[in-house]
Design a protein around this motif. Structure first.
Motif, PDB file in Angstrom:
ATOM      1  N   ILE A  82      40.902 -16.312 -56.845  1.00  0.00           N
ATOM      2  CA  ILE A  82      40.363 -15.866 -55.567  1.00  0.00           C
ATOM      3  C   ILE A  82      40.553 -16.937 -54.499  1.00  0.00           C
ATOM      4  CG2 ILE A  82      38.039 -16.669 -56.233  1.00  0.00           C
ATOM      5  CD1 ILE A  82      36.891 -14.417 -54.448  1.00  0.00           C
ATOM      6  N   VAL A  83      40.830 -16.492 -53.291  1.00  0.00           N
ATOM      7  CA  VAL A  83      40.923 -17.390 -52.138  1.00  0.00           C
ATOM      8  C   VAL A  83      40.157 -16.720 -51.005  1.00  0.00           C
ATOM      9  CG1 VAL A  83      43.107 -16.343 -51.376  1.00  0.00           C
ATOM     10  CG2 VAL A  83      42.504 -18.641 -50.605  1.00  0.00           C
ATOM     11  N   PRO A  84      39.359 -17.469 -50.220  1.00  0.00           N
ATOM     12  CA  PRO A  84      38.661 -16.863 -49.080  1.00  0.00           C
ATOM     13  C   PRO A  84      39.645 -16.406 -48.017  1.00  0.00           C
ATOM     14  CG  PRO A  84      38.364 -19.250 -49.089  1.00  0.00           C
ATOM     15  CD  PRO A  84      39.044 -18.911 -50.368  1.00  0.00           C
ATOM     16  N   PHE A  85      39.339 -15.288 -47.347  1.00  0.00           N
ATOM     17  CA  PHE A  85      40.327 -14.724 -46.429  1.00  0.00           C
ATOM     18  C   PHE A  85      40.641 -15.650 -45.265  1.00  0.00           C
ATOM     19  CE2 PHE A  85      36.612 -13.258 -44.015  1.00  0.00           C
ATOM     20  CZ  PHE A  85      37.041 -13.396 -42.701  1.00  0.00           C
ATOM     21  N   ASN A  86      39.657 -16.488 -44.844  1.00  0.00           N
ATOM     22  CA  ASN A  86      39.940 -17.363 -43.717  1.00  0.00           C
ATOM     23  C   ASN A  86      40.710 -18.615 -44.131  1.00  0.00           C
ATOM     24  OD1 ASN A  86      37.446 -17.929 -45.044  1.00  0.00           O
ATOM     25  ND2 ASN A  86      36.801 -19.250 -43.374  1.00  0.00           N
ATOM     26  N   ARG A  87      41.078 -18.718 -45.402  1.00  0.00           N
ATOM     27  CA  ARG A  87      41.980 -19.772 -45.849  1.00  0.00           C
ATOM     28  C   ARG A  87      43.250 -19.197 -46.485  1.00  0.00           C
ATOM     29  NH1 ARG A  87      37.679 -24.055 -48.604  1.00  0.00           N
ATOM     30  NH2 ARG A  87      36.667 -24.692 -46.644  1.00  0.00           N
ATOM     31  N   ALA A  88      43.387 -17.893 -46.387  1.00  0.00           N
ATOM     32  CA  ALA A  88      44.533 -17.234 -47.029  1.00  0.00           C
ATOM     33  C   ALA A  88      45.643 -16.923 -46.034  1.00  0.00           C
ATOM     34  CB  ALA A  88      44.069 -15.941 -47.704  1.00  0.00           C
ATOM     35  N   GLY A  89      45.411 -17.262 -44.765  1.00  0.00           N
ATOM     36  CA  GLY A  89      46.413 -16.965 -43.760  1.00  0.00           C
ATOM     37  C   GLY A  89      46.514 -15.489 -43.431  1.00  0.00           C
ATOM     38  N   VAL A  90      45.434 -14.744 -43.712  1.00  0.00           N
ATOM     39  CA  VAL A  90      45.427 -13.305 -43.438  1.00  0.00           C
ATOM     40  C   VAL A  90      44.635 -13.051 -42.156  1.00  0.00           C
ATOM     41  CG1 VAL A  90      44.778 -11.024 -44.295  1.00  0.00           C
ATOM     42  CG2 VAL A  90      45.526 -12.791 -45.901  1.00  0.00           C
ATOM     43  N   PRO A  91      45.240 -12.529 -41.110  1.00  0.00           N
ATOM     44  CA  PRO A  91      44.488 -12.218 -39.886  1.00  0.00           C
ATOM     45  C   PRO A  91      43.431 -11.155 -40.189  1.00  0.00           C
ATOM     46  CG  PRO A  91      46.864 -12.111 -39.505  1.00  0.00           C
ATOM     47  CD  PRO A  91      46.661 -12.187 -40.982  1.00  0.00           C
ATOM     48  N   GLY A  92      42.179 -11.453 -39.848  1.00  0.00           N
ATOM     49  CA  GLY A  92      41.085 -10.539 -40.170  1.00  0.00           C
ATOM     50  C   GLY A  92      41.299  -9.111 -39.712  1.00  0.00           C
TER      51      GLY A  92
END
Length: 366
Positions: A82-92
């Protein structure tokens, strides 16, 4: 160079004394074989994009569940990273679209972020709607079937959990005692409905990502910030602000789900396990959020009841009965009405069938 007593085996670049060499190697190989046999590689490893990094919902619940509990519950058969979305490079705002494409097989989407493009999905956490956790629970119970259907029909996402973050309160550099004190100030908001609420106060909304909140507050760009009581403490907001106005102006809802094509490929026993365990994870996160709302206020104000936070010296202002009436009035006229206009006639009908009866607030007329 390291040394060992004469006749003792040495590892790595060290040498074995010949009488013990074969026995030691045989013992080491036997141990390694046993460990490997006891810990087989999982049959399936899931890739999870989780919630916000550093907050308790992630560190105490999401991350341990996927990193450890899934393997334990399945006896090593399944595992996940698991990786948090704000560290995954995924625009919210793009999370649901990336899940629809299967780029993100399992993901977490903050509804305040996706609501800019999909206003219907933001209905349950409009700014000023939920003054307490009890109301938030009623609203989600009423809205969840719609949320599940919309995610499935439009985004090909199987809804697996709904998470909530602690109450979003107001941190200000200068003292604040009531809603009217916020007039004229520049206030950090996380979404369009918070911007509507702040504008109704005759204040200026400043849309800012969570990751940029502290840099903005350290500058002259913003004077106040709406964010979670404990997440603000974790960021260090209590060190640069004085006034804490503890009226919840939002909670930060998130949905966790799976791309349905990916979901349909999972083994039946894994789907059953997830459908059984994820509601427990959801319940734990809701309980944590309610706990942390009070604990965040306690820590920011330096109360003795502060746990898992840093004590500050902020002064809390609790909403008066007059402010509660004003909140409800602003919500109906300045938040719900613009939302209905952005969302369309179908959303007005949806409101009247779901959330409206749960909170006793009618949608505005045409």
């Amino acid at each position: 160079m390291s040394h060992a007593p004469h006749g003792a085996p040495m590892i790595g670049t060290m040498k074995f004394s010949s009488p013990f060499r074969l026995a030691w190697v045989a013992l080491l190989l036997a141990w390694f074989t046993t460990v490997c046999a006891a810990q087989p590689a999982p049959e399936r490893r899931l890739r999870i994009v989780g919630g916000l990094a550093t907050v308790s919902q992630y560190t105490l619940h999401e991350e341990p569940f996927w990193s450890r509990e899934l393997a334990r519950l399945s006896e090593g058969k399944y595992a996940a990273s698991i990786v948090p979305f704000n560290r995954a490079g995924v625009p919210g705002p793009e999370m649901l679209h990336l899940m629809k494409l299967g780029v993100v097989p399992f993901g977490t989407a903050l509804l305040s972020q996706v609501a800019s493009n999909e206003p219907e999905l933001g209905a349950a956490d409009l700014a000023g709607l939920n003054p307490d956790m009890a109301t938030m629970r009623r609203v989600i119970a009423a809205f969840r079937p719609t949320l599940e259907k919309r995610l499935g029909d439009q985004f090909n996402v199987e809804l697996l959990a709904v998470y909530v973050y602690p109450a979003q309160v107001v941190f200000c550099k200068q003292a604040v005692t009531q809603l009217s004190d916020l007039a004229g100030r520049r206030i950090r908001v996380s979404g369009v409905s918070q911007a509507d609420f702040v504008s109704a106060l005759k204040a200026t909304p400043v849309l800012t990502e969570f990751s940029e909140l502290m840099s903005n507050m350290n500058s002259d760009n913003t004077e106040c910030a709406i964010t979670g009581a404990m997440s603000g403490n974790t960021l260090g907001l209590h060190k640069i602000t004085r006034g804490l106005y503890s009226m919840p102006l939002g909670w930060g809802l998130a949905v966790f789900g799976a791309n349905r094509n990916t979901w349909n490929t999972l083994p039946a026993d894994l789907k059953t396990l997830l459908k059984t365990e994820l509601p427990k994870l959801e319940a734990a996160i809701w309980e944590e959020s309610e706990r942390e709302t009070g604990n965040g206020v306690a820590c920011n104000t330096g109360a003795d009841t502060c746990t898992r936070g840093t004590k500050g010296a902020m002064v809390e202002a609790r909403p008066s009965a007059a402010d509660e009436r004003r909140r409800r009035d602003i919500f109906a006229k300045d938040v719900l009405a613009p939302w209905a206009k952005r969302c369309g006639a179908g959303c007005v009908k949806l409101w009247e069938q779901t959330i409206g009866p749960a909170v006793g607030i009618k949608a505005p007329g045409p």
